[in-house]
Every structure is written in structure tokens, then in C-alpha cells.
Write a protein that holds these residues in place. Structure first.
Motif, PDB file in Angstrom:
ATOM      1  N   SER A  23       0.831  -1.206   0.000  1.00  0.00           N
ATOM      2  CA  SER A  23       0.000   0.000   0.000  1.00  0.00           C
ATOM      3  C   SER A  23       0.864   1.255   0.000  1.00  0.00           C
ATOM      4  CB  SER A  23      -0.928   0.002   1.228  1.00  0.00           C
ATOM      5  OG  SER A  23      -1.953  -0.960   1.084  1.00  0.00           O
ATOM      6  N   GLY A  24       1.958   1.230   0.765  1.00  0.00           N
ATOM      7  CA  GLY A  24       2.844   2.386   0.823  1.00  0.00           C
ATOM      8  C   GLY A  24       3.456   2.720  -0.520  1.00  0.00           C
ATOM      9  N   GLY A  25       3.740   1.695  -1.312  1.00  0.00           N
ATOM     10  CA  GLY A  25       4.288   1.933  -2.640  1.00  0.00           C
ATOM     11  C   GLY A  25       3.355   2.764  -3.500  1.00  0.00           C
ATOM     12  N   GLY A  26       2.045   2.588  -3.279  1.00  0.00           N
ATOM     13  CA  GLY A  26       1.074   3.389  -4.012  1.00  0.00           C
ATOM     14  C   GLY A  26       1.190   4.860  -3.687  1.00  0.00           C
ATOM     15  N   TRP A  27       1.481   5.165  -2.424  1.00  0.00           N
ATOM     16  CA  TRP A  27       1.606   6.574  -2.033  1.00  0.00           C
ATOM     17  C   TRP A  27       2.928   7.178  -2.499  1.00  0.00           C
ATOM     18  CZ3 TRP A  27      -2.603   4.386  -0.135  1.00  0.00           C
ATOM     19  CH2 TRP A  27      -3.683   5.215   0.173  1.00  0.00           C
ATOM     20  N   VAL A  28       3.985   6.377  -2.549  1.00  0.00           N
ATOM     21  CA  VAL A  28       5.231   6.865  -3.152  1.00  0.00           C
ATOM     22  C   VAL A  28       4.968   7.262  -4.603  1.00  0.00           C
ATOM     23  CG1 VAL A  28       7.551   6.223  -3.908  1.00  0.00           C
ATOM     24  CG2 VAL A  28       6.736   5.503  -1.653  1.00  0.00           C
ATOM     25  N   LEU A  29       4.270   6.388  -5.310  1.00  0.00           N
ATOM     26  CA  LEU A  29       3.972   6.651  -6.714  1.00  0.00           C
ATOM     27  C   LEU A  29       3.033   7.839  -6.873  1.00  0.00           C
ATOM     28  CD1 LEU A  29       4.296   5.884  -9.635  1.00  0.00           C
ATOM     29  CD2 LEU A  29       2.593   4.078  -9.332  1.00  0.00           C
ATOM     30  N   ALA A 127      -6.313   1.121  -1.350  1.00  0.00           N
ATOM     31  CA  ALA A 127      -5.131   0.781  -0.555  1.00  0.00           C
ATOM     32  C   ALA A 127      -5.321   1.146   0.909  1.00  0.00           C
ATOM     33  CB  ALA A 127      -3.903   1.491  -1.132  1.00  0.00           C
ATOM     34  N   GLY A 128      -5.985   2.273   1.162  1.00  0.00           N
ATOM     35  CA  GLY A 128      -6.209   2.680   2.543  1.00  0.00           C
ATOM     36  C   GLY A 128      -7.108   1.720   3.299  1.00  0.00           C
ATOM     37  N   SER A 129      -8.201   1.289   2.657  1.00  0.00           N
ATOM     38  CA  SER A 129      -9.118   0.359   3.315  1.00  0.00           C
ATOM     39  C   SER A 129      -8.456  -0.980   3.592  1.00  0.00           C
ATOM     40  CB  SER A 129     -10.367   0.154   2.441  1.00  0.00           C
ATOM     41  OG  SER A 129     -11.119   1.345   2.350  1.00  0.00           O
ATOM     42  N   LEU A 130      -7.698  -1.482   2.638  1.00  0.00           N
ATOM     43  CA  LEU A 130      -7.010  -2.761   2.851  1.00  0.00           C
ATOM     44  C   LEU A 130      -6.066  -2.680   4.045  1.00  0.00           C
ATOM     45  CD1 LEU A 130      -5.932  -4.434  -0.525  1.00  0.00           C
ATOM     46  CD2 LEU A 130      -7.124  -5.492   1.380  1.00  0.00           C
ATOM     47  N   LEU A 131      -5.303  -1.607   4.107  1.00  0.00           N
ATOM     48  CA  LEU A 131      -4.324  -1.481   5.182  1.00  0.00           C
ATOM     49  C   LEU A 131      -5.004  -1.353   6.534  1.00  0.00           C
ATOM     50  CD1 LEU A 131      -1.279  -1.292   5.720  1.00  0.00           C
ATOM     51  CD2 LEU A 131      -1.483   1.187   5.566  1.00  0.00           C
ATOM     52  N   LEU A 144      -1.031   4.331   8.913  1.00  0.00           N
ATOM     53  CA  LEU A 144      -1.749   5.204   7.997  1.00  0.00           C
ATOM     54  C   LEU A 144      -1.006   6.525   7.824  1.00  0.00           C
ATOM     55  CD1 LEU A 144      -5.435   4.579   9.129  1.00  0.00           C
ATOM     56  CD2 LEU A 144      -4.473   4.057   6.881  1.00  0.00           C
ATOM     57  N   ALA A 145      -0.451   7.026   8.935  1.00  0.00           N
ATOM     58  CA  ALA A 145       0.328   8.258   8.858  1.00  0.00           C
ATOM     59  C   ALA A 145       1.573   8.057   7.994  1.00  0.00           C
ATOM     60  CB  ALA A 145       0.726   8.708  10.261  1.00  0.00           C
ATOM     61  N   MET A 146       2.135   6.860   8.053  1.00  0.00           N
ATOM     62  CA  MET A 146       3.326   6.549   7.262  1.00  0.00           C
ATOM     63  C   MET A 146       3.064   6.730   5.762  1.00  0.00           C
ATOM     64  SD  MET A 146       5.063   2.831   6.649  1.00  0.00           S
ATOM     65  CE  MET A 146       3.636   2.422   5.614  1.00  0.00           C
ATOM     66  N   LEU A 147       1.827   6.478   5.331  1.00  0.00           N
ATOM     67  CA  LEU A 147       1.510   6.626   3.919  1.00  0.00           C
ATOM     68  C   LEU A 147       1.749   8.057   3.451  1.00  0.00           C
ATOM     69  CD1 LEU A 147      -1.784   4.516   3.647  1.00  0.00           C
ATOM     70  CD2 LEU A 147       0.563   3.807   3.156  1.00  0.00           C
ATOM     71  N   GLU A 371     -18.925  -1.018   6.088  1.00  0.00           N
ATOM     72  CA  GLU A 371     -19.771  -1.081   4.902  1.00  0.00           C
ATOM     73  C   GLU A 371     -19.741   0.203   4.078  1.00  0.00           C
ATOM     74  OE1 GLU A 371     -22.645  -0.627   8.483  1.00  0.00           O
ATOM     75  OE2 GLU A 371     -20.687  -1.470   8.019  1.00  0.00           O
ATOM     76  N   ILE A 372     -19.301   1.326   4.659  1.00  0.00           N
ATOM     77  CA  ILE A 372     -19.189   2.561   3.863  1.00  0.00           C
ATOM     78  C   ILE A 372     -17.806   3.180   3.962  1.00  0.00           C
ATOM     79  CG2 ILE A 372     -21.639   3.127   4.028  1.00  0.00           C
ATOM     80  CD1 ILE A 372     -20.667   5.383   6.045  1.00  0.00           C
ATOM     81  N   ARG A 373     -16.852   2.476   4.570  1.00  0.00           N
ATOM     82  CA  ARG A 373     -15.529   3.083   4.774  1.00  0.00           C
ATOM     83  C   ARG A 373     -14.901   3.524   3.450  1.00  0.00           C
ATOM     84  NH1 ARG A 373     -13.306  -0.525   7.851  1.00  0.00           N
ATOM     85  NH2 ARG A 373     -13.883   0.650   9.707  1.00  0.00           N
ATOM     86  N   SER A 374     -14.841   2.627   2.493  1.00  0.00           N
ATOM     87  CA  SER A 374     -14.173   2.964   1.230  1.00  0.00           C
ATOM     88  C   SER A 374     -14.919   4.071   0.499  1.00  0.00           C
ATOM     89  CB  SER A 374     -14.060   1.722   0.341  1.00  0.00           C
ATOM     90  OG  SER A 374     -15.337   1.201   0.024  1.00  0.00           O
ATOM     91  N   ALA A 375     -16.260   4.047   0.536  1.00  0.00           N
ATOM     92  CA  ALA A 375     -17.036   5.093  -0.129  1.00  0.00           C
ATOM     93  C   ALA A 375     -16.807   6.437   0.539  1.00  0.00           C
ATOM     94  CB  ALA A 375     -18.526   4.729  -0.111  1.00  0.00           C
TER      95      ALA A 375
END
Length: 441
Positions: A23-29, A127-131, A144-147, A371-375
Motif C-alpha cells: 500500500s505504501g508503494g502506491g503513495w510513493v507513486l 489501498a487505505g481500506s485494505l491497510l 496510515l500516517a506513514m503513507l 460497509e461505507i468506509r471505502s465510499a
């Protein structure tokens, strides 16, 4: 014995560390691909003869894309699952970054960077929801802050790699700069292979057998659904209905504080060299200043990550907006000051805004049920980018029409709004389980 241990309280294992990298790699990108436009802007504007209007449109295009991507990604992540969409963002980054190499107009760059923004928008809820749904309570906030730290690390990398490419002196150097994120995207696609679906999402859809298998694979054969805090099963609840039932106030808070924390930052990153030159940092001072300020953003996020479980979320957010806003106010007052003073004030802003930056992902992932976190995260990301896109588009116009000092005053005003909203609405979720933090107490 494990029947008594919640997965919220287990120690970190190898899977958690690997998921943090994935997930962190996504935030680097994300940081790299969104910031790289600031590096190439001067050269590409000259090469394509872009007007100030198209400069603003190209700079804001990815933010506009995030609006649509965040909203759509949030809805699809809630209905299709986290795992299926985990590869969408990196794939878009690879394709569109390469396509930018052949862009021959502002409109073409706008289109490709708009699609890149859509990919970034997907990253926030997916990525945030998975983590957050795998991470133990003690480590949830810091990870999460690390992202956010990784986002700024990617931004710093963009300035260092981008300037190195520009210094090569090639006629197409700016094209290579814009194409460079494709390499990171390809690596990220490979790293994410094998990521399992979130058991919390599976359970919310009534797929208990699959959720059980994931839990045993991640935590060990002695763990089961009994170790997972109770989650709603087969409960059809829409984002709209939950907003009406009491989460609307939280959505307002998340959207406004998120917007106020990103508007000045994205405006700075899109036009960092131009802003610094307007503040009397010219030549090498402007180039080195961009890198130094980016590194100080990283320092601010690292400090905030260390303090997030010490002083709490609410206190951190309030202090972050207060002191960073005063730094922007100082830049407005001393816009014609010495190079050292400008760097000190800009550096102070970069360090102090770190608290609000890391909470952009912590608060929305903690304040809403599964149930609504990602949304909710996707909607927050989308709404925050509306203001960011408008602010970024206005920067070159603002610098020309009202000057850099008044532009800094406007940025300070945005930060003040964030402070007032935080004072009124920011809750404290430190030391709460994910279920407790998301409940309306």
C-alpha cells in the motif's frame, strides 16, 4: 487461547509489513506522479507554447481526475472489494505516464494527467481500506500516517530524479520526466500480486467461509472469525442513508479539513519553482529550495507519525493548522524578504502542516464503519480535490494578478478555515478499536 485474542491486538507479522510496502508503494507513486508535473512545467510550457490558462489546466488536471476517481473508486471498492481494484491505479500510471511522452498539446497532457488522477483517486479508498482493515489497533494510526510520509518521499524523489533528467540537456528531457513514473508503476504491479481480500469486507457481504480462510492464512491456523470484532453481515446500507443517520457531520469534517490541508500544498507543488522565484529564490536557490522544502514536508510527517499516539488526533490537527497558517501569514507579510527568511518560513509551513497531512488518511478510515468506509474515504478524497484543483488552476493567474504576497495570504486564509472546522468538529479516536472509532457514541 487465541479465541480470546482480537486481531486488533495481535503483534505485527510479516504479512502486515508486506502489506505496508504494497500500500505504501502506491503513495510513493502518487507523490511522484502528482509532483513531477511541477518539475517539467517550465520546459513543457515553453516547448508547447502553453498559455497561463493551459498551464493551470494541466497542473490541475490530475486533481480533477482524483475527484472522479475517488468517488468512483470508493463506490466500486465497497461493492466489488478491495483486492480486485488494487491493480487499477498502478496500471493507469504506467499506461498514461508513457503516453505523456508523445503528448503534443496542452489538451493531450490534460487528458492523460486527468486519467492519472483517476488512478490516484482509486488508490485512496482501495489501498487505505485494505491497510486499515488488516492493521492492529496499536499500529493503525502510525501506519496510515506513514503513507503520507511516503507520499512526500515520492514527491521529493520526483524533484531529484526530474531535475537530474532535465540537467541532461536533452531536447525531450521534459517528456522523459513525465514518462518516468511508469517504472515505479510497473514495480508496484509486481509487488501487489498475491494480496488477499479484506476479511472485514468479505464478512460484510456474508462470505464467511472466505473470510475465515483469509484470517487463518494471515494470522495462523489457530485464529478464526471469533478473533475478529463483530462486523455487519449481509447488511445493505448505503452511504446516503448513513450520512442521514448521523455520519453527515463526520463527512463534512473530513471533507473540509482534508480540503484545507491539501489546497496550499498542491498549489505549491504544481508551481514550486514559479512560487519560489516570485519569493526571490531564483536559479539554484529555487531548485534546491524545492527539494529542501519537500524534505521538510517529510520531516513534518515523520514527527507527526511519532506523536500521533502521544498527543492524539484532535490536538495534532489543531496545532498543525494553527502554526502552519501563521507561517503562511509570515510569507505573505515578508514576501519580499531575504532568501533565508523565505526558506525558513516555507520550511516552517512544511514541518507544521505534517500533522494535518498524516491525518488525511487516519481520520476518514477510522470514523466510518466497514460497509461505507471505502465510499466515505473516496468521497472525502474527491471533495478535497475540488478545492485543490481550483486553487492550483488559480496559482499562475493569482501570481500575475494580485502578486505572491496576496497569494500567500489567501493560502493562510484557507488554513484558518481548516483550524476553525477542526476546533468545532474534530473528534478524538486515539486508543479506540476500529469498531469503537466508527460508532456514533
Amino acid at each position: 487461547m487465541n479465541n480470546q485474542v482480537s486481531i486488533e491486538d495481535v503483534p505485527l507479522n510479516g504479512f502486515h509489513q508486506l502489506l505496508s510496502i504494497r500500500s505504501g508503494g502506491g503513495w510513493v507513486l502518487d507523490g511522484y506522479v502528482l509532483s513531477i508535473i511541477g518539475v517539467a512545467m517550465v520546459q513543457l510550457s515553453s516547448a508547447l507554447d502553453l498559455s497561463s490558462f493551459w498551464q493551470g489546466m494541466v497542473a490541475a488536471s490530475a486533481l480533477i481526475g482524483i475527484f472522479f476517481g475517488g468517488f468512483l473508486g470508493g463506490l466500486l471498492t465497497g461493492s466489488l472489494g478491495r483486492q480486485k481494484l488494487y491493480f487499477f491505479g498502478p496500471a493507469i500510471f504506467v499506461i498514461c505516464s508513457l503516453a505523456q511522452y508523445w503528448a503534443d498539446s496542452g489538451a493531450a497532457l490534460f487528458f492523460f494527467r486527468f486519467l492519472i488522477g483517476v488512478g490516484v483517486g482509486f488508490e485512496y479508498p482501495v489501498a487505505g481500506s485494505l491497510l486499515v482493515e488488516f492493521m492492529p489497533k496499536k499500529y493503525r494510526g502510525p501506519r496510515l500516517a506513514m503513507l503520507t510520509i511516503l507520499w512526500f518521499a515520492g514527491a521529493a524523489m520526483a524533484y531529484m530524479v526530474g531535475n537530474a533528467i532535465l540537467d541532461s540537456g536533452r531536447a525531450d528531457a521534459w517528456r522523459l520526466v513525465l514518462a518516468s513514473p511508469a517504472i515505479i508503476g510497473a514495480v508496484l504491479l509486481l509487488v501487489r500480486i498475491g494480496t488477499p481480500e479484506s476479511p472485514r469486507w468479505l464478512l460484510s457481504k456474508g462470505r464467511t467461509a472466505e473470510a475465515e480462510r483469509v484470517i487463518k492464512k494471515v494470522y495462523g491456523p489457530s485464529f478464526s472469525l471469533k478473533n475478529l470484532p463483530e462486523q455487519p453481515a449481509e447488511k445493505k446500507v448505503s452511504l446516503l442513508s448513513l450520512l442521514h443517520s448521523g455520519y453527515g457531520k463526520r463527512m463534512l469534517f473530513v471533507s473540509v479539513f482534508w480540503s484545507c490541508s491539501v489546497i496550499p500544498v498542491f498549489a505549491v507543488y504544481a508551481f514550486a519553482p514559479a512560487v519560489l522565484q516570485a519569493l526571490n529564490l531564483k536559479g539554484d536557490w529555487a531548485s534546491f529550495g524545492s527539494v529542501i522544502i519537500t524534505m521538510l514536508f517529510v520531516v513534518g510527517c515523520i514527527l507527526a507519525t511519532r506523536l500521533i499516539n502521544v498527543i492524539g488526533r484532535r490536538s495534532m490537527l489543531i496545532h498543525s493548522f494553527l502554526w502552519s497558517g501563521l507561517a503562511l501569514l509570515g510569507l505573505g507579510i515578508h514576501s519580499d524578504g531575504s532568501q533565508v527568511l523565505v526558506l525558513v518560513l516555507f520550511g516552517a509551513y512544511a514541518v507544521f502542516i505534517g500533522g494535518a497531512q498524516v491525518l488525511q488518511l487516519v481520520y476518514p478510515n477510522e470514523l466510518f464503519p466497514a460497509e461505507i468506509r471505502s465510499a466515505a474515504v473516496g468521497l472525502g478524497a474527491s471533495l478535497s480535490r475540488v478545492g485543490a484543483a481550483i486553487g492550483t488552476w488559480l496559482v499562475p493567474i493569482s501570481l500575475q494578478s494580485i502578486g505572491v504576497g496576496n497569494t500567500m495570504f489567501a493560502a493562510a486564509g484557507v488554513t484558518l478555515v481548516g483550524l476553525l472546522v477542526s476546533l468545532a468538529l474534530a473528534p478524538e479516536t486515539r486508543a479506540l478499536s476500529l469498531q469503537e472509532a466508527a460508532s456514533l457514541r
